[in-house]
Design a protein around this motif. Structure first.
Motif, PDB file in Angstrom:
ATOM      1  N   MET A   1     -22.481  -2.720  15.255  1.00 13.58           N
ATOM      2  CA  MET A   1     -21.990  -3.657  14.263  1.00 13.58           C
ATOM      3  C   MET A   1     -21.987  -3.022  12.872  1.00 13.58           C
ATOM      4  O   MET A   1     -21.039  -3.157  12.134  1.00 13.58           O
ATOM      5  CB  MET A   1     -22.865  -4.912  14.293  1.00 13.58           C
ATOM      6  N   ASN A   2     -23.075  -2.318  12.523  1.00 12.17           N
ATOM      7  CA  ASN A   2     -23.172  -1.693  11.213  1.00 12.17           C
ATOM      8  C   ASN A   2     -22.144  -0.574  11.049  1.00 12.17           C
ATOM      9  O   ASN A   2     -21.582  -0.398   9.966  1.00 12.17           O
ATOM     10  CB  ASN A   2     -24.588  -1.158  11.003  1.00 12.17           C
ATOM     11  N   ILE A   6     -19.086  -0.108   8.119  1.00 15.27           N
ATOM     12  CA  ILE A   6     -18.908   1.153   7.381  1.00 15.27           C
ATOM     13  C   ILE A   6     -17.511   1.700   7.620  1.00 15.27           C
ATOM     14  O   ILE A   6     -16.850   2.178   6.694  1.00 15.27           O
ATOM     15  CB  ILE A   6     -19.993   2.170   7.785  1.00 15.27           C
ATOM     16  N   GLY A   7     -17.022   1.624   8.859  1.00 18.83           N
ATOM     17  CA  GLY A   7     -15.680   2.097   9.182  1.00 18.83           C
ATOM     18  C   GLY A   7     -14.607   1.334   8.437  1.00 18.83           C
ATOM     19  O   GLY A   7     -13.654   1.923   7.916  1.00 18.83           O
ATOM     20  N   ILE A   8     -14.746   0.012   8.378  1.00 16.58           N
ATOM     21  CA  ILE A   8     -13.759  -0.808   7.669  1.00 16.58           C
ATOM     22  C   ILE A   8     -13.761  -0.476   6.177  1.00 16.58           C
ATOM     23  O   ILE A   8     -12.697  -0.342   5.560  1.00 16.58           O
ATOM     24  CB  ILE A   8     -14.035  -2.304   7.907  1.00 16.58           C
ATOM     25  N   VAL A   9     -14.939  -0.317   5.605  1.00 17.49           N
ATOM     26  CA  VAL A   9     -15.042   0.026   4.177  1.00 17.49           C
ATOM     27  C   VAL A   9     -14.412   1.392   3.915  1.00 17.49           C
ATOM     28  O   VAL A   9     -13.687   1.582   2.927  1.00 17.49           O
ATOM     29  CB  VAL A   9     -16.517  -0.013   3.716  1.00 17.49           C
ATOM     30  N   TRP A  45      -4.236  15.562  -5.932  1.00 15.36           N
ATOM     31  CA  TRP A  45      -4.577  16.167  -4.638  1.00 15.36           C
ATOM     32  C   TRP A  45      -5.916  15.666  -4.132  1.00 15.36           C
ATOM     33  O   TRP A  45      -6.075  15.380  -2.935  1.00 15.36           O
ATOM     34  CB  TRP A  45      -4.590  17.688  -4.736  1.00 15.36           C
ATOM     35  N   ALA A  46      -6.898  15.556  -5.016  1.00 14.90           N
ATOM     36  CA  ALA A  46      -8.214  15.080  -4.604  1.00 14.90           C
ATOM     37  C   ALA A  46      -8.140  13.650  -4.073  1.00 14.90           C
ATOM     38  O   ALA A  46      -8.775  13.320  -3.069  1.00 14.90           O
ATOM     39  CB  ALA A  46      -9.188  15.169  -5.767  1.00 14.90           C
ATOM     40  N   GLY A  47      -7.362  12.812  -4.739  1.00 18.18           N
ATOM     41  CA  GLY A  47      -7.226  11.431  -4.289  1.00 18.18           C
ATOM     42  C   GLY A  47      -6.530  11.320  -2.952  1.00 18.18           C
ATOM     43  O   GLY A  47      -6.985  10.605  -2.055  1.00 18.18           O
ATOM     44  N   MET A  48      -5.436  12.031  -2.792  1.00 19.69           N
ATOM     45  CA  MET A  48      -4.688  11.936  -1.532  1.00 19.69           C
ATOM     46  C   MET A  48      -5.459  12.542  -0.372  1.00 19.69           C
ATOM     47  O   MET A  48      -5.566  11.932   0.698  1.00 19.69           O
ATOM     48  CB  MET A  48      -3.314  12.598  -1.687  1.00 19.69           C
ATOM     49  N   VAL A  49      -6.015  13.741  -0.563  1.00 19.62           N
ATOM     50  CA  VAL A  49      -6.750  14.394   0.527  1.00 19.62           C
ATOM     51  C   VAL A  49      -8.049  13.643   0.822  1.00 19.62           C
ATOM     52  O   VAL A  49      -8.387  13.407   1.994  1.00 19.62           O
ATOM     53  CB  VAL A  49      -7.029  15.871   0.171  1.00 19.62           C
ATOM     54  N   GLY A  50      -8.752  13.227  -0.210  1.00 20.83           N
ATOM     55  CA  GLY A  50      -9.979  12.461  -0.006  1.00 20.83           C
ATOM     56  C   GLY A  50      -9.723  11.132   0.677  1.00 20.83           C
ATOM     57  O   GLY A  50     -10.508  10.688   1.521  1.00 20.83           O
ATOM     58  N   GLY A  51      -8.624  10.493   0.323  1.00 25.34           N
ATOM     59  CA  GLY A  51      -8.275   9.228   0.967  1.00 25.34           C
ATOM     60  C   GLY A  51      -7.960   9.394   2.436  1.00 25.34           C
ATOM     61  O   GLY A  51      -8.403   8.602   3.276  1.00 25.34           O
ATOM     62  N   VAL A  52      -7.215  10.424   2.771  1.00 24.99           N
ATOM     63  CA  VAL A  52      -6.875  10.669   4.183  1.00 24.99           C
ATOM     64  C   VAL A  52      -8.127  11.000   4.982  1.00 24.99           C
ATOM     65  O   VAL A  52      -8.314  10.490   6.100  1.00 24.99           O
ATOM     66  CB  VAL A  52      -5.818  11.793   4.290  1.00 24.99           C
ATOM     67  N   ILE A  53      -9.000  11.817   4.431  1.00 22.11           N
ATOM     68  CA  ILE A  53     -10.247  12.155   5.135  1.00 22.11           C
ATOM     69  C   ILE A  53     -11.107  10.911   5.326  1.00 22.11           C
ATOM     70  O   ILE A  53     -11.672  10.686   6.404  1.00 22.11           O
ATOM     71  CB  ILE A  53     -11.003  13.260   4.378  1.00 22.11           C
ATOM     72  N   SER A  54     -11.184  10.078   4.299  1.00 21.06           N
ATOM     73  CA  SER A  54     -11.965   8.852   4.398  1.00 21.06           C
ATOM     74  C   SER A  54     -11.404   7.912   5.459  1.00 21.06           C
ATOM     75  O   SER A  54     -12.161   7.293   6.214  1.00 21.06           O
ATOM     76  CB  SER A  54     -11.992   8.167   3.037  1.00 21.06           C
ATOM     77  N   VAL A  55     -10.086   7.793   5.527  1.00 24.28           N
ATOM     78  CA  VAL A  55      -9.460   6.946   6.541  1.00 24.28           C
ATOM     79  C   VAL A  55      -9.761   7.490   7.941  1.00 24.28           C
ATOM     80  O   VAL A  55     -10.091   6.736   8.859  1.00 24.28           O
ATOM     81  CB  VAL A  55      -7.934   6.826   6.308  1.00 24.28           C
ATOM     82  N   LEU A  56      -9.659   8.800   8.115  1.00 23.66           N
ATOM     83  CA  LEU A  56      -9.918   9.388   9.436  1.00 23.66           C
ATOM     84  C   LEU A  56     -11.373   9.186   9.863  1.00 23.66           C
ATOM     85  O   LEU A  56     -11.644   8.856  11.022  1.00 23.66           O
ATOM     86  CB  LEU A  56      -9.561  10.869   9.428  1.00 23.66           C
ATOM     87  N   VAL A  57     -12.296   9.370   8.940  1.00 25.26           N
ATOM     88  CA  VAL A  57     -13.710   9.146   9.270  1.00 25.26           C
ATOM     89  C   VAL A  57     -13.943   7.665   9.578  1.00 25.26           C
ATOM     90  O   VAL A  57     -14.672   7.312  10.509  1.00 25.26           O
ATOM     91  CB  VAL A  57     -14.625   9.626   8.114  1.00 25.26           C
ATOM     92  N   GLY A  58     -13.310   6.777   8.810  1.00 28.55           N
ATOM     93  CA  GLY A  58     -13.441   5.350   9.065  1.00 28.55           C
ATOM     94  C   GLY A  58     -12.907   4.939  10.418  1.00 28.55           C
ATOM     95  O   GLY A  58     -13.495   4.107  11.117  1.00 28.55           O
ATOM     96  N   ILE A  59     -11.799   5.540  10.829  1.00 29.00           N
ATOM     97  CA  ILE A  59     -11.224   5.220  12.143  1.00 29.00           C
ATOM     98  C   ILE A  59     -12.157   5.672  13.261  1.00 29.00           C
ATOM     99  O   ILE A  59     -12.327   4.976  14.258  1.00 29.00           O
ATOM    100  CB  ILE A  59      -9.818   5.828  12.270  1.00 29.00           C
ATOM    101  N   THR A  60     -12.775   6.833  13.084  1.00 30.99           N
ATOM    102  CA  THR A  60     -13.704   7.287  14.126  1.00 30.99           C
ATOM    103  C   THR A  60     -14.947   6.392  14.188  1.00 30.99           C
ATOM    104  O   THR A  60     -15.529   6.235  15.263  1.00 30.99           O
ATOM    105  CB  THR A  60     -14.139   8.749  13.890  1.00 30.99           C
ATOM    106  N   LYS A  61     -15.350   5.815  13.061  1.00 28.30           N
ATOM    107  CA  LYS A  61     -16.490   4.887  13.066  1.00 28.30           C
ATOM    108  C   LYS A  61     -16.135   3.567  13.756  1.00 28.30           C
ATOM    109  O   LYS A  61     -17.002   2.896  14.288  1.00 28.30           O
ATOM    110  CB  LYS A  61     -16.949   4.579  11.641  1.00 28.30           C
ATOM    111  N   LEU A  62     -14.866   3.189  13.743  1.00 25.33           N
ATOM    112  CA  LEU A  62     -14.445   1.921  14.353  1.00 25.33           C
ATOM    113  C   LEU A  62     -14.401   1.992  15.866  1.00 25.33           C
ATOM    114  O   LEU A  62     -14.445   0.969  16.530  1.00 25.33           O
ATOM    115  CB  LEU A  62     -13.084   1.498  13.813  1.00 25.33           C
ATOM    116  N   LYS A  63     -14.319   3.183  16.418  1.00 26.08           N
ATOM    117  CA  LYS A  63     -14.227   3.311  17.881  1.00 26.08           C
ATOM    118  C   LYS A  63     -15.546   3.079  18.553  1.00 26.08           C
ATOM    119  O   LYS A  63     -16.585   3.171  18.119  1.00 26.08           O
ATOM    120  CB  LYS A  63     -13.675   4.669  18.265  1.00 26.08           C
TER     121      LYS A  63
END
Length: 63
Positions: A1-2, A6-9, A45-63
């Protein structure tokens, strides 16, 4: 659950960060800078790359 919370955030924050980076990339001052000397702001570049990495990590947390 936790991990799901974290994944959604991470996904929501990553999307916001990527959009912020794209807005900087597409701003008038950045376009003038790219036209004159070919430089792209590092914040974009930092915003776009950081955002994509954050989304990918979040998706892996949702699984």
């Amino acid at each position: 659950m936790n991990n799901k919370i974290i994944g959604i955030v991470l996904v929501v924050g990553g999307v916001a960060l990527a959009l912020w980076g794209y807005n900087i990339y597409d701003s008038a001052s950045a376009q003038i800078g790219r036209a004159l000397n070919g430089d792209t702001p590092i914040e974009a570049w930092a915003g776009m790359v950081g955002g994509v990495i954050s989304v990918l990590v979040g998706i892996t947390k949702l699984k």
